[in-house]
Design a protein around this motif. Structure first.
Motif, short mmCIF file in Angstrom:
data_model
loop_
_atom_site.label_atom_id
_atom_site.label_comp_id
_atom_site.label_asym_id
_atom_site.label_seq_id
_atom_site.Cartn_x
_atom_site.Cartn_y
_atom_site.Cartn_z
N ILE A 156 47.43 91.14 -50.24
CA ILE A 156 48.72 91.89 -49.99
C ILE A 156 49.51 90.97 -50.93
CG2 ILE A 156 50.48 92.18 -48.44
CD1 ILE A 156 48.17 91.85 -46.30
N SER A 157 49.96 91.56 -52.07
CA SER A 157 50.97 91.05 -53.09
C SER A 157 52.32 91.76 -52.59
CB SER A 157 50.52 91.26 -54.30
OG SER A 157 49.03 90.96 -54.59
N SER A 158 53.44 90.73 -52.28
CA SER A 158 54.67 91.15 -52.05
C SER A 158 55.29 91.05 -53.17
CB SER A 158 55.28 90.49 -50.85
OG SER A 158 54.70 90.38 -49.66
N PRO A 159 56.40 92.10 -53.29
CA PRO A 159 57.34 91.82 -54.66
C PRO A 159 58.28 90.37 -54.80
CG PRO A 159 57.96 93.55 -53.09
CD PRO A 159 56.93 92.85 -52.33
N ASN A 160 58.22 89.54 -53.63
CA ASN A 160 58.66 88.06 -53.79
C ASN A 160 57.67 87.15 -54.44
OD1 ASN A 160 56.88 87.80 -51.78
ND2 ASN A 160 58.91 87.33 -50.39
N GLY A 161 56.58 87.73 -54.63
CA GLY A 161 55.50 86.75 -55.41
C GLY A 161 54.59 86.33 -54.42
N GLU A 162 54.87 86.49 -52.98
CA GLU A 162 53.89 85.96 -51.68
C GLU A 162 52.65 86.69 -51.86
OE1 GLU A 162 54.21 86.18 -47.03
OE2 GLU A 162 56.13 85.81 -48.07
N GLU A 163 51.71 85.84 -51.77
CA GLU A 163 50.44 86.63 -51.53
C GLU A 163 49.70 86.09 -50.27
OE1 GLU A 163 48.31 87.97 -53.94
OE2 GLU A 163 49.61 87.97 -55.86
N ARG A 164 48.94 87.29 -49.64
CA ARG A 164 48.34 86.96 -48.57
C ARG A 164 47.14 87.58 -48.41
NH1 ARG A 164 51.88 89.82 -43.91
NH2 ARG A 164 50.31 89.05 -42.46
N TRP A 165 45.90 86.74 -48.30
CA TRP A 165 44.61 87.18 -48.29
C TRP A 165 44.17 87.30 -46.83
CZ3 TRP A 165 41.69 87.44 -52.79
CH2 TRP A 165 42.35 87.12 -54.10
N MET A 166 43.73 88.50 -46.28
CA MET A 166 43.57 88.61 -45.03
C MET A 166 42.16 89.06 -44.86
SD MET A 166 45.25 91.61 -42.39
CE MET A 166 46.93 91.03 -42.52
N PRO A 167 41.29 88.18 -44.46
CA PRO A 167 39.84 88.53 -44.01
C PRO A 167 39.71 89.12 -42.76
CG PRO A 167 40.13 86.32 -43.75
CD PRO A 167 41.53 86.89 -43.76
N GLU A 168 38.38 89.82 -42.02
CA GLU A 168 38.36 90.45 -41.10
C GLU A 168 38.55 91.75 -40.91
OE1 GLU A 168 36.43 89.12 -38.61
OE2 GLU A 168 36.16 87.25 -39.82
N SER A 169 37.39 92.49 -40.73
CA SER A 169 37.83 93.95 -40.90
C SER A 169 38.67 94.18 -39.73
CB SER A 169 36.34 94.51 -40.93
OG SER A 169 35.80 94.19 -39.84
N ALA A 170 38.55 93.76 -38.70
CA ALA A 170 39.59 94.47 -37.43
C ALA A 170 40.79 93.94 -37.63
CB ALA A 170 38.89 93.72 -36.15
N ASP A 171 41.01 92.77 -38.10
CA ASP A 171 42.57 92.42 -38.51
C ASP A 171 42.94 93.28 -39.44
OD1 ASP A 171 42.18 90.42 -36.51
OD2 ASP A 171 41.85 88.90 -38.13
N ILE A 172 42.17 93.57 -40.60
CA ILE A 172 42.91 94.45 -41.56
C ILE A 172 43.06 95.89 -40.96
CG2 ILE A 172 42.08 95.73 -43.58
CD1 ILE A 172 39.96 93.09 -44.49
N VAL A 173 42.16 96.41 -40.22
CA VAL A 173 42.50 97.88 -39.65
C VAL A 173 43.65 97.88 -38.73
CG1 VAL A 173 41.54 99.41 -38.20
CG2 VAL A 173 40.12 98.56 -39.77
N ARG A 174 43.88 96.83 -37.91
CA ARG A 174 45.03 96.49 -37.04
C ARG A 174 46.28 96.30 -38.03
NH1 ARG A 174 43.72 92.24 -33.88
NH2 ARG A 174 44.82 90.91 -35.82
N TYR A 175 46.18 95.67 -39.13
CA TYR A 175 47.34 95.47 -39.84
C TYR A 175 47.88 96.76 -40.64
CZ TYR A 175 50.35 93.88 -43.94
OH TYR A 175 51.14 93.75 -44.83
N LEU A 176 46.69 97.46 -41.06
CA LEU A 176 46.99 98.60 -41.78
C LEU A 176 47.80 99.83 -40.71
CD1 LEU A 176 43.95 98.96 -44.10
CD2 LEU A 176 46.37 98.30 -44.77
N GLU A 177 47.10 99.76 -39.61
CA GLU A 177 47.71 100.65 -38.69
C GLU A 177 49.09 100.23 -38.28
OE1 GLU A 177 44.62 100.63 -35.68
OE2 GLU A 177 43.67 102.53 -36.69
N ALA A 178 49.48 98.96 -37.82
CA ALA A 178 50.77 98.59 -37.79
C ALA A 178 51.78 98.80 -38.54
CB ALA A 178 50.65 97.22 -37.01
N THR A 179 51.16 98.66 -39.90
CA THR A 179 52.17 98.67 -41.06
C THR A 179 52.39 100.04 -41.66
OG1 THR A 179 51.27 96.66 -41.50
CG2 THR A 179 52.85 97.48 -43.12
N TYR A 180 51.37 100.85 -41.96
CA TYR A 180 51.46 102.22 -42.36
C TYR A 180 51.07 103.30 -41.56
CZ TYR A 180 51.37 98.87 -46.69
OH TYR A 180 51.77 98.14 -47.42
N GLY A 181 50.64 103.02 -40.16
CA GLY A 181 50.35 104.13 -39.36
C GLY A 181 51.41 105.06 -38.78
#
Ligand SMILES: N[C@@H](CCC(=O)N[C@@H](CS)C(=O)NCC(=O)O)C(=O)O
Length: 181
Positions: A156-181
């Motif tokens: 996840i690359s944010s406009p302020n230059g912050e980079e996040r690397w998120m492993p774990e399929s379950a966490d990725i799905v939860r994050y996508l649902e919470a953020t874009y669902g």
């Protein structure tokens, strides 16, 4: 907002470490099951900070992964700051999700990756797919960031230059649902 939250999580972890050391004074802090003790202590305050409810197993799992990653990548870092970063990567809400750029490190035959790709398709989120076997640069970037080539990982690359690397399929799905669902 992210910096403040990360600081608070790091402070909570440092406090937990001290409390654990006190509880295990007899062995000078040695406790092979320390993540279980930590999870018990952290469950409520960490949930409040990250505005989510944690199971103890989730905390144990995240602590163990943070520990492995720190061993592989950042032995010199302060443990509580490194672990706080790890919890942020997995559980912090996005600051400006609409403007974040997303890339999924994956490969075709990986069932955990399918789980993440299915959520991406279902939610209609724009994500660049980076196949680690089709392009070795992607694999190298992943190993450099994570210390291993396990996929899927969402970058996840944010406009302020912050980079996040998120492993774990379950966490990725939860994050996508919470953020874009
Ligand atoms: N618990 C992980 C499991 C991920 C996993 O085991 N991925 C496999 C591919 S399906 C992998 O990358 N294995 C190679 C490795 O760990 O280096 C998840 O749900 O994302």
């Amino acid at each position: 907002m992210h910096d403040e939250l990360k600081k608070n999580i790091a402070a909570l972890l440092a406090e937990t470490g001290k409390a654990h050391h006190k509880a295990f004074q007899a062995t000078d802090g040695a406790d092979p099951d320390w993540p279980i003790w930590y999870a018990e202590y952290l469950q409520e305050p960490l949930g409040k900070l990250l505005q989510t409810s944690f199971s103890k197993s989730q905390i144990v799992y995240c602590l163990m992964n943070a520990d492995l990653e720190r061993d592989a990548l950042a032995r010199e870092s302060k443990w509580h700051e490194f672990y706080a970063g790890h919890f942020m990567e997995h559980f912090a809400p996005a600051d400006t999700p609409a403007k974040d750029k997303l890339a999924l490190y994956h490969f075709e035959g990986c069932p955990y990756c399918t789980r993440a790709r299915t959520a991406i398709d279902r939610l209609g989120v724009e994500v660049e797919l980076r196949d680690i076997f089709a392009d070795s640069n992607h694999r190298d970037d992943l190993v450099q960031a994570q210390g291993r080539a396990t996929v899927p990982v969402l970058r996840i690359s944010s406009p302020n230059g912050e980079e996040r690397w998120m492993p774990e399929s379950a966490d990725i799905v939860r994050y996508l649902e919470a953020t874009y669902g």
